[in-house]
Design a protein around this motif. Structure first.
Motif, PDB file in Angstrom:
ATOM      1  N   ASN A 176       0.830  -1.217   0.000  1.00 28.73           N
ATOM      2  CA  ASN A 176       0.000   0.000   0.000  1.00 28.73           C
ATOM      3  C   ASN A 176       0.860   1.261   0.000  1.00 28.73           C
ATOM      4  OD1 ASN A 176      -2.459  -1.342  -0.114  1.00 28.73           O
ATOM      5  ND2 ASN A 176      -2.660  -1.429   2.115  1.00 28.73           N
ATOM      6  N   ARG A 179       2.224   1.648  -3.478  1.00 31.02           N
ATOM      7  CA  ARG A 179       1.153   2.119  -4.359  1.00 31.02           C
ATOM      8  C   ARG A 179       0.961   3.628  -4.183  1.00 31.02           C
ATOM      9  NH1 ARG A 179      -3.005  -0.732  -2.489  1.00 31.02           N
ATOM     10  NH2 ARG A 179      -2.549  -2.492  -3.826  1.00 31.02           N
ATOM     11  N   TYR A 180       0.968   4.095  -2.949  1.00 34.53           N
ATOM     12  CA  TYR A 180       0.800   5.519  -2.664  1.00 34.53           C
ATOM     13  C   TYR A 180       1.949   6.329  -3.257  1.00 34.53           C
ATOM     14  CZ  TYR A 180       0.530   9.890  -0.095  1.00 34.53           C
ATOM     15  OH  TYR A 180       0.468  11.220   0.232  1.00 34.53           O
ATOM     16  N   LYS A 183       1.645   6.463  -6.975  1.00 38.33           N
ATOM     17  CA  LYS A 183       0.528   7.332  -7.362  1.00 38.33           C
ATOM     18  C   LYS A 183       0.928   8.800  -7.213  1.00 38.33           C
ATOM     19  CE  LYS A 183      -3.614   5.928  -6.275  1.00 38.33           C
ATOM     20  NZ  LYS A 183      -4.830   5.648  -5.499  1.00 38.33           N
TER      21      LYS A 183
END
Length: 191
Positions: A176, A179-180, A183
């Motif tokens: 996670n 992913r952050y 992004k």
């Protein structure tokens, strides 16, 4: 202000009474068992809206709320069941989170013991269990009791929490975070 002091007084009475009853019934093992059950129940009560509302419903008599709590929590340790029944009778079930934290403080103060909640994908082996206990005892200055749970959804790694502090070294949290970061950096591509 006076209402808050009354509430804090109730929290201390519930926590200390429950601690004393558990300690008298079975010492540290019983105290830790009550703590672990209370940890589970506070999430359960807040997640089950019908149960939460029923335990404080003013249309029930105090004795009906008391009896409901005793029936629902009959499989719990006696100290916890009896305290929850009185809390329901008094309409104080919303104080359970505060009671839980006060109970942990009393446990740390009187028994010099803290519970480390450890979540992994597979059971801990004895050497890892000993390593975690020794590290926690050194860092926290108290005897550490591990409360182990298995959660396949974390994919791997470990999550530990104690006294409101949490260390999340699970694979899912690392994914996670990655992913952050991706992004936020627009997938690593330049603009």
């Amino acid at each position: 202000m006076a209402n808050r002091l009354v509430e804090q007084g109730k929290v201390q009475v519930y926590a200390s009474t429950m601690f004393d009853a558990a300690n008298d019934a079975g010492g540290t093992d019983e105290v830790v068992s009550v703590r672990n059950q209370m940890e589970h129940l506070r999430h359960l009560i807040y997640a089950d809206m019908d149960l939460s509302l029923a335990l404080k419903d003013a249309s029930y008599t105090p004795m009906q709320r008391h009896d409901l709590a005793k029936a629902v929590f009959a499989d719990c340790e006696v100290a916890l069941c009896e305290t929850l029944a009185v809390m329901a009778e008094e309409g104080d079930v919303d104080l359970l989170g505060q009671v839980y934290h006060a109970y942990e403080e009393i446990m740390a103060d009187k028994l010099k013991t803290c519970v480390v909640d450890v979540t992994t994908v597979v059971s801990l082996d004895d050497s890892l269990r000993q390593l975690i206990s020794a590290k926690a005892e050194k860092d926290l200055g108290c005897k550490a009791v591990l409360n182990e749970s298995i959660d396949k959804s974390i994919l791997g790694g470990i999550i530990m929490s104690v006294n409101g502090m949490r260390i999340d070294a699970s694979v899912i949290s690392q994914l996670n975070r990655a992913r952050y970061v991706l992004k936020e950096t627009d997938g690593g591509e330049s603009q």
